[in-house]
Every structure is written in C-alpha cells, then in structure tokens.
Design a protein around this motif. Sequence first.
Motif, PDB file in Angstrom:
ATOM      1  N   ASN A   1       0.849  -1.187   0.000  1.00 15.05           N
ATOM      2  CA  ASN A   1       0.000   0.000   0.000  1.00 15.05           C
ATOM      3  C   ASN A   1       0.888   1.241   0.000  1.00 15.05           C
ATOM      4  O   ASN A   1       1.545   1.544   0.994  1.00 15.05           O
ATOM      5  N   GLY A   2       0.950   1.945  -1.120  1.00 22.83           N
ATOM      6  CA  GLY A   2       1.772   3.146  -1.202  1.00 22.83           C
ATOM      7  C   GLY A   2       3.261   2.868  -1.296  1.00 22.83           C
ATOM      8  O   GLY A   2       4.072   3.727  -0.949  1.00 22.83           O
ATOM      9  N   ASP A   3       3.620   1.676  -1.761  1.00 24.06           N
ATOM     10  CA  ASP A   3       5.037   1.297  -1.802  1.00 24.06           C
ATOM     11  C   ASP A   3       5.907   2.289  -2.557  1.00 24.06           C
ATOM     12  O   ASP A   3       7.065   2.503  -2.207  1.00 24.06           O
ATOM     13  N   SER A   4       5.373   2.892  -3.620  1.00 22.49           N
ATOM     14  CA  SER A   4       6.182   3.791  -4.444  1.00 22.49           C
ATOM     15  C   SER A   4       6.062   5.256  -4.046  1.00 22.49           C
ATOM     16  O   SER A   4       6.656   6.126  -4.698  1.00 22.49           O
ATOM     17  N   ASN A   5       5.321   5.552  -2.987  1.00 19.46           N
ATOM     18  CA  ASN A   5       5.233   6.936  -2.511  1.00 19.46           C
ATOM     19  C   ASN A   5       6.631   7.438  -2.149  1.00 19.46           C
ATOM     20  O   ASN A   5       7.407   6.725  -1.513  1.00 19.46           O
ATOM     21  N   LEU A   6       6.915   8.665  -2.531  1.00 19.49           N
ATOM     22  CA  LEU A   6       8.259   9.206  -2.347  1.00 19.49           C
ATOM     23  C   LEU A   6       8.358  10.118  -1.131  1.00 19.49           C
ATOM     24  O   LEU A   6       7.406  10.793  -0.753  1.00 19.49           O
ATOM     25  N   ALA A   7       9.544  10.121  -0.547  1.00 16.87           N
ATOM     26  CA  ALA A   7       9.871  11.058   0.530  1.00 16.87           C
ATOM     27  C   ALA A   7      11.310  11.515   0.328  1.00 16.87           C
ATOM     28  O   ALA A   7      12.155  10.739  -0.120  1.00 16.87           O
ATOM     29  N   PRO A   8      11.616  12.776   0.638  1.00 19.72           N
ATOM     30  CA  PRO A   8      12.981  13.273   0.461  1.00 19.72           C
ATOM     31  C   PRO A   8      13.946  12.624   1.453  1.00 19.72           C
ATOM     32  O   PRO A   8      13.600  12.423   2.621  1.00 19.72           O
ATOM     33  N   LEU A   9      15.116  12.292   0.981  1.00 16.28           N
ATOM     34  CA  LEU A   9      16.146  11.723   1.863  1.00 16.28           C
ATOM     35  C   LEU A   9      16.597  12.750   2.897  1.00 16.28           C
ATOM     36  O   LEU A   9      16.985  12.399   4.009  1.00 16.28           O
ATOM     37  N   ASP A  10      16.555  14.030   2.529  1.00 20.02           N
ATOM     38  CA  ASP A  10      16.832  15.123   3.456  1.00 20.02           C
ATOM     39  C   ASP A  10      15.598  16.004   3.486  1.00 20.02           C
ATOM     40  O   ASP A  10      15.301  16.722   2.532  1.00 20.02           O
ATOM     41  N   LEU A  11      14.860  15.923   4.576  1.00 14.68           N
ATOM     42  CA  LEU A  11      13.596  16.645   4.689  1.00 14.68           C
ATOM     43  C   LEU A  11      13.790  18.153   4.774  1.00 14.68           C
ATOM     44  O   LEU A  11      12.899  18.924   4.432  1.00 14.68           O
ATOM     45  N   VAL A  12      14.964  18.601   5.198  1.00 14.00           N
ATOM     46  CA  VAL A  12      15.208  20.024   5.461  1.00 14.00           C
ATOM     47  C   VAL A  12      15.509  20.800   4.184  1.00 14.00           C
ATOM     48  O   VAL A  12      14.869  21.809   3.873  1.00 14.00           O
ATOM     49  N   THR A  13      16.508  20.352   3.438  1.00 15.55           N
ATOM     50  CA  THR A  13      16.885  21.021   2.182  1.00 15.55           C
ATOM     51  C   THR A  13      16.971  19.954   1.078  1.00 15.55           C
ATOM     52  O   THR A  13      18.061  19.605   0.624  1.00 15.55           O
ATOM     53  N   PRO A  14      15.849  19.408   0.650  1.00 17.81           N
ATOM     54  CA  PRO A  14      15.845  18.236  -0.226  1.00 17.81           C
ATOM     55  C   PRO A  14      16.419  18.460  -1.619  1.00 17.81           C
ATOM     56  O   PRO A  14      16.805  17.494  -2.281  1.00 17.81           O
ATOM     57  N   ASN A  15      16.476  19.715  -2.078  1.00 21.57           N
ATOM     58  CA  ASN A  15      16.926  19.987  -3.442  1.00 21.57           C
ATOM     59  C   ASN A  15      18.255  20.726  -3.500  1.00 21.57           C
ATOM     60  O   ASN A  15      18.665  21.186  -4.566  1.00 21.57           O
ATOM     61  N   LEU A  16      18.923  20.834  -2.365  1.00 23.09           N
ATOM     62  CA  LEU A  16      20.191  21.547  -2.299  1.00 23.09           C
ATOM     63  C   LEU A  16      21.279  20.629  -1.785  1.00 23.09           C
ATOM     64  O   LEU A  16      21.119  19.956  -0.761  1.00 23.09           O
ATOM     65  N   PHE A  17      22.403  20.590  -2.497  1.00 24.41           N
ATOM     66  CA  PHE A  17      23.525  19.762  -2.074  1.00 24.41           C
ATOM     67  C   PHE A  17      24.270  20.500  -0.959  1.00 24.41           C
ATOM     68  O   PHE A  17      24.988  21.462  -1.214  1.00 24.41           O
ATOM     69  N   ASP A  18      24.068  20.053   0.277  1.00 24.94           N
ATOM     70  CA  ASP A  18      24.728  20.661   1.430  1.00 24.94           C
ATOM     71  C   ASP A  18      25.056  19.568   2.435  1.00 24.94           C
ATOM     72  O   ASP A  18      24.995  18.384   2.108  1.00 24.94           O
ATOM     73  N   ASN A  19      25.395  19.942   3.657  1.00 26.42           N
ATOM     74  CA  ASN A  19      25.781  18.941   4.655  1.00 26.42           C
ATOM     75  C   ASN A  19      24.706  18.699   5.711  1.00 26.42           C
ATOM     76  O   ASN A  19      24.980  18.102   6.762  1.00 26.42           O
ATOM     77  N   VAL A  20      23.480  19.123   5.458  1.00 21.69           N
ATOM     78  CA  VAL A  20      22.392  18.925   6.422  1.00 21.69           C
ATOM     79  C   VAL A  20      22.111  17.441   6.645  1.00 21.69           C
ATOM     80  O   VAL A  20      21.666  17.032   7.732  1.00 21.69           O
ATOM     81  N   TYR A  21      22.370  16.630   5.653  1.00 23.45           N
ATOM     82  CA  TYR A  21      22.203  15.172   5.772  1.00 23.45           C
ATOM     83  C   TYR A  21      22.870  14.641   7.035  1.00 23.45           C
ATOM     84  O   TYR A  21      22.301  13.777   7.732  1.00 23.45           O
ATOM     85  N   PHE A  22      24.040  15.155   7.362  1.00 20.30           N
ATOM     86  CA  PHE A  22      24.774  14.649   8.524  1.00 20.30           C
ATOM     87  C   PHE A  22      24.145  15.113   9.834  1.00 20.30           C
ATOM     88  O   PHE A  22      24.132  14.365  10.814  1.00 20.30           O
ATOM     89  N   ARG A  23      23.593  16.319   9.847  1.00 16.67           N
ATOM     90  CA  ARG A  23      22.853  16.765  11.027  1.00 16.67           C
ATOM     91  C   ARG A  23      21.632  15.884  11.236  1.00 16.67           C
ATOM     92  O   ARG A  23      21.275  15.540  12.375  1.00 16.67           O
ATOM     93  N   ASN A  24      20.988  15.517  10.142  1.00 18.57           N
ATOM     94  CA  ASN A  24      19.831  14.627  10.245  1.00 18.57           C
ATOM     95  C   ASN A  24      20.202  13.306  10.918  1.00 18.57           C
ATOM     96  O   ASN A  24      19.451  12.784  11.755  1.00 18.57           O
ATOM     97  N   LEU A  25      21.350  12.752  10.541  1.00 23.84           N
ATOM     98  CA  LEU A  25      21.778  11.490  11.148  1.00 23.84           C
ATOM     99  C   LEU A  25      22.012  11.654  12.643  1.00 23.84           C
ATOM    100  O   LEU A  25      21.622  10.790  13.445  1.00 23.84           O
ATOM    101  N   ILE A  26      22.653  12.745  13.024  1.00 25.77           N
ATOM    102  CA  ILE A  26      22.919  13.000  14.445  1.00 25.77           C
ATOM    103  C   ILE A  26      21.611  13.146  15.226  1.00 25.77           C
ATOM    104  O   ILE A  26      21.504  12.720  16.383  1.00 25.77           O
ATOM    105  N   GLU A  27      20.596  13.701  14.570  1.00 28.11           N
ATOM    106  CA  GLU A  27      19.283  13.895  15.211  1.00 28.11           C
ATOM    107  C   GLU A  27      18.373  12.673  15.038  1.00 28.11           C
ATOM    108  O   GLU A  27      17.183  12.737  15.346  1.00 28.11           O
ATOM    109  N   LYS A  28      18.935  11.569  14.528  1.00 25.58           N
ATOM    110  CA  LYS A  28      18.186  10.324  14.316  1.00 25.58           C
ATOM    111  C   LYS A  28      17.049  10.496  13.310  1.00 25.58           C
ATOM    112  O   LYS A  28      15.971   9.920  13.433  1.00 25.58           O
TER     113      LYS A  28
END
Length: 323
Positions: free
Chosen positions: A234-261
């Motif tokens: 049910n909804g298997d192909s629904n998409l979500a951004p890998l980085d919810l904060v700045t999903p379309n910008l190449f930056d380092n927020v991804y690592f803050r996300n990991l630290i914040e679980k």
Amino acid sequence: MAALSSSKSFVIFTFLFSLLTASSNAQLSPTFYLTRCPLAQTAINAAVLKAVVAERRMAASLIRLHFHDCFVQGCDASVLLDNQATATSERDALQNRGSLRGFEVIESAKATLESLCPGVVSCADILAVAARDASAAVGGPSWIVKLGRRDSTTASRDAAERDLPLFTSTLQEHISNFAAKGLNTRDLVALSGSHTIGQAQCFTFRDRIYSNGSDIDAGFAARRQSTCPATAGNGDSNLAPLDLVTPNLFDNVYFRNLIEKKGLLQSDQVLFSGGSTDSIVREYNSNGLTFRADFARAMIKMGDISPLTGENGIIRRVCTSLN
C-alpha cells in the motif's frame, strides 16, 4: 661491450614502446577528448542542465546512476544496457528495479556527441561527467573528471545484487562492500552524503519508521508515516525526500539529520549509530567545506574503479545497446 645489432635495437625499441603505450592506455586523463571531441563536456553539461532544470530530482538520479555503474564490473556503462542487449541486465537487480533513473539524459548527451564526433566518446565517460555536472547544478562541488573509459559488452544482474548496497545494509556490510572496491570508511561516509538530495520510495523506509526503535526520532517517524502506510503493498512507491530540510540543495544537512536520528533509510542511519563512522559524520556536520572536498575526492576515486581502457571494451553508439 659490443654494439647491439640494428635488428636487436629495433626489437628492444619496439618492446619498450609497446610497454609505454600499454601503460598510457591504462591511464585516464582529463584531456582525453581534447583533440578528438573538444566539445564533449560542453555537450554533456547542456544535457544535464536541461534535465535538472526540468526536474531537480534528476541530479540525485544521475549521481546514483554513476555510482551503480562503477560498483558493478567497474565504471564501464554496464548499468545502461537494457534487456534487449543482455540477458542479465543490471536494471533488473533488486537495488535498481523501478528506482534507477536518468537513462534518457545519458542517451540525449550521447546522441549529441554522436553527431559531433561519431564513435569517440564512451557512455561510461558520459556517466562520469554527468554525475559531476549534476552535483554542481544543485550547489554541490565540482571536480576534474578523468576520461578515457570504454564501454563494456556485458552486464551482470547477479554482480549488481551482490555488490550494490541495500537499504537494509549494516555498517559492517557497508564497510566491507566499499573496501572491496578500494574505498575506505571516509569515502563511504562522503559518498553517502549524496543523499543530501534525492528521494526514496516508501517500501525502502517503511520498516524503519514503524519500528518504534530508539535510533529514530519519534516526530520524524510520525511525519513520514503520513505518506507511507504501514501495510506492505500500500503506497510502496510513494516518495519522501532523503533530506527533509533542504531536499533539493547539495549541502551537509544530511549529517545533522543522522545525528538527530532523522536518517530516512536504515542504511543511512547506521553511519551514526555508535560505530567507527560517527566521528566522520560529526566532522562533516560541523564543516561543510571538508565534506564537499572529500565528496569530490571520493567521486574521483570511485571513477577509477576498474575502467576499461585501451583496446578493452568498445565505444557504444547507443548506450542502452551493443553495436
């Protein structure tokens, strides 16, 4: 010592020349197309920019396409071959099926290059340049791409399913997988940082957001549950951004996300889970410039994985099929 005869001198010269030629053929060079196709990188860049302007998400797809190529048989464009070209297309591998994108961008660039300089620029090199230009198009780093790869005549679904990371991969599986390709833990974390852009399908993160585990922020999980139902299928192909904060910008927020679980995929969150890569995640979170430099360096290093050069491989006229 008596002088060598002219015939012996010729044999030795020929032997040394052949060694030198073999050595040079094995080396990639940024200037490989300088005389034979000087507009090669310009043409590829135009195709990439057009695609990214039309759909920002395509930048992540092109970087991923290059990664999925290099990790299977080396950087040889084997990932581009379709089912009509090979009985074991890598597109059908579990890690690729229904999610690998960007083929049409590569084919568009290839068609332009075939009109400019037929039979010169390989699909494998187009992938490498496209990944670099995709990064730059969304604010990420750029780097000098070494060129001279040739295209494979084979592909392997089995190798793809063996060698490509899974969204369920553990940290040790990641480390072993990357080490097998000559990449270290710093390369692993840097390259994983490409998940600062792009999206993932619901089925890849469903188990994580419904696990009620201690390694995921409860509010983040609840937000993701709103678009990813708990029931499989049910909804298997629904998409979500890998980085919810700045999903379309190449930056380092991804690592803050990991630290914040707040890593979307389990295979991302394991990079910050009390293991040997925690310190690298912290470093990249606090220093975006270091991350950018390391990402560029790791992409160059990845592009060196077992390329076909010299007389090995072919130059495909159409990237999805054999000549």
